[in-house]
Design an enzyme around this catalytic site. Structure first.
Site: not given
Ligand code: NAD
Ligand code: UD1
Length: 339
Positions: A36-37, A59, A149, A178
């Site tokens: 995913n990158s 991996d 998830y 968050f």
């Molecule tokens: P992202 O998808 O941009 O980064 C994840 C990276 O992990 C990617 O580069 C992907 O290629 C790599 N990857 C996935 N599976 C792999 C594997 N088996 N081996 C090696 N590389 C692997 O996501 P992100 O937003 O940077 O999130 C990073 C972490 O934070 C994730 O675990 C995600 O669940 C967690 N997280 C993200 C958010 C968010 O909103 N972005 C919120 C809460 C938690």
């Molecule tokens: C979502 C994920 C959560 C994840 C987080 C990462 C779900 C149910 N939860 O949370 O697991 O950790 O993203 O940031 O998917 N919204 C719109 N229009 C859009 C997209 C979103 O109105 O096109 C609203 C949503 O209803 C929500 C707010 O924007 O009220 C934020 O949404 P989003 O960015 O998807 O985050 P979360 O719902 O908090």
């Protein structure tokens, strides 16, 4: 200099954390399977920091590969970002999520067990709280999994707790993020979702740049001040700084922690939209749509524990989050894919 392995380090949060670690005197080593990158992020990181970070392609679930990486680079601590993160996809394809999110954590832990590296920071999520009974949410709120998830993240938290109980030399930092948004202020790295964005900020960005016609606001009748959903948005650079603080705590005190990383402030969808309009300087088309199934009305963090334990606090405002997201989006209309 302390060498830190970032699994998933080429991703959105990992790349920003690599910059923060480097600028705090750590030596980041990246490991990613690029599911995913894209490798193009590495050049961008070098432009920001003036350093070429080693990046191992593979991996995180592959125990012998990860062990060799830890040994080759004399790694002292790991930040485990690698995993999949799309809630909807986890409902449709749960096995994919259990296999990768739990499997990669087990792979990294087994690899570490074969070495002397015993400190790990784990990317968890506020989604483990489900629909909380009260806000702000603190770390003692019960975990309720409303999708696979969230369950994978809770399972890994439990695996870490059992592992720490089995041998006190382990120390784990569980960070419950968050809503991470924004981008590095250079505009060189940022969030680059494939396909239709699931989350609010990248969706607004793509409407603002003209890649999508309008934002659908999912629900205008929630019990919130303006009827739209309220969330705790945190600038990705503040989140990255939280990882630096957590790593320092683990390495200096050798004691584990579970903390929320949020700003402590709730913002509605309409507030985010207005802030983004200020950032990009033009109106953003939007329309009201039905609620998204599974969404909650309002949640935001109690970030007090992260402050008292780590001395960390989110610094950047919603306007800065939007300005940095827009700088990244407008400078890279198609993300890392150029054009
Ligand atoms: P992202 O998808 O941009 O980064 C994840 C990276 O992990 C990617 O580069 C992907 O290629 C790599 N990857 C996935 N599976 C792999 C594997 N088996 N081996 C090696 N590389 C692997 O996501 P992100 O937003 O940077 O999130 C990073 C972490 O934070 C994730 O675990 C995600 O669940 C967690 N997280 C993200 C958010 C968010 O909103 N972005 C919120 C809460 C938690
Ligand atoms: C979502 C994920 C959560 C994840 C987080 C990462 C779900 C149910 N939860 O949370 O697991 O950790 O993203 O940031 O998917 N919204 C719109 N229009 C859009 C997209 C979103 O109105 O096109 C609203 C949503 O209803 C929500 C707010 O924007 O009220 C934020 O949404 P989003 O960015 O998807 O985050 P979360 O719902 O908090």
């Amino acid at each position: 200099m302390t060498r830190v392995l970032l699994t998933g380090g080429a991703g959105y949060i990992g790349s920003h954390t690599a910059v923060a670690l480097c600028q705090s005197g750590f030596e980041p080593v990246l490991l990613d399977d690029f599911s995913n990158s894209v490798p193009a992020v590495l050049d961008r990181l070098a432009r920001i920091t003036g350093r070429a970070f080693p990046c191992e392609h593979g991996d995180a679930a592959d125990v012998s590969f990860v062990r060799q990486v830890i040994e080759r680079h004399a790694i002292e601590a790991v930040v485990h970002f690698a995993g999949f993160k799309a809630v909807g996809e986890s409902v449709a394809e749960p096995l994919k999520y259990f296999r990768n999110n739990v499997g990669s954590a087990l792979g990294v832990l087994d690899a570490m067990r074969e070495t002397s590296c015993r400190a790990l920071v784990f990317s968890s999520t506020a989604t483990v709280y489900g629909d909380p009974d009260r806000v702000p949410v603190n770390e003692s709120a019960p975990r309720r999994y409303e999708n696979p998830y969230a369950q994978t993240k809770g399972m890994v938290e439990d695996i870490l707790a059992a592992t720490a109980r089995s041998d006190p030399s382990w120390c784990f930092g569980v960070l419950r993020y968050f809503n991470p948004v924004g981008a590095h202020p250079s505009g060189l790295i940022g969030e680059d979702p494939h396909g239709t964005p699931n989350n609010l900020m990248p969706y607004i960005s793509q409407v603002a740049i003209g890649r999508r016609p309008a934002l659908q606001i999912f629900g205008g009748d929630y019990a919130t001040p303006d009827g739209t959903g309220v969330r705790d948005y945190i600038h990705v650079s503040d989140l990255a700084a939280g990882h630096v603080a957590a790593l320092r705590h683990l390495l200096e005190r050798r004691e584990g922690l579970i903390v929320n990383l949020g700003s402590g402030q709730g913002h509605s969808v309409l507030e985010v939209l207005r802030a983004y309009e200020r950032a990009c300087g033009h109106a953003i088309a939007h329309q009201l749509a039905p609620r998204r199934p599974g969404d909650v009305a309002c949640y935001y963090a109690d970030p007090g524990l992260a402050h008292s334990l780590l001395g960390w606090r989110a610094q950047r405002t919603l306007d800065e989050m939007c300005a940095d997201a827009w700088r990244w989006q407008s400078g890279n209309p198609n993300g890392y894919h150029g054009g």
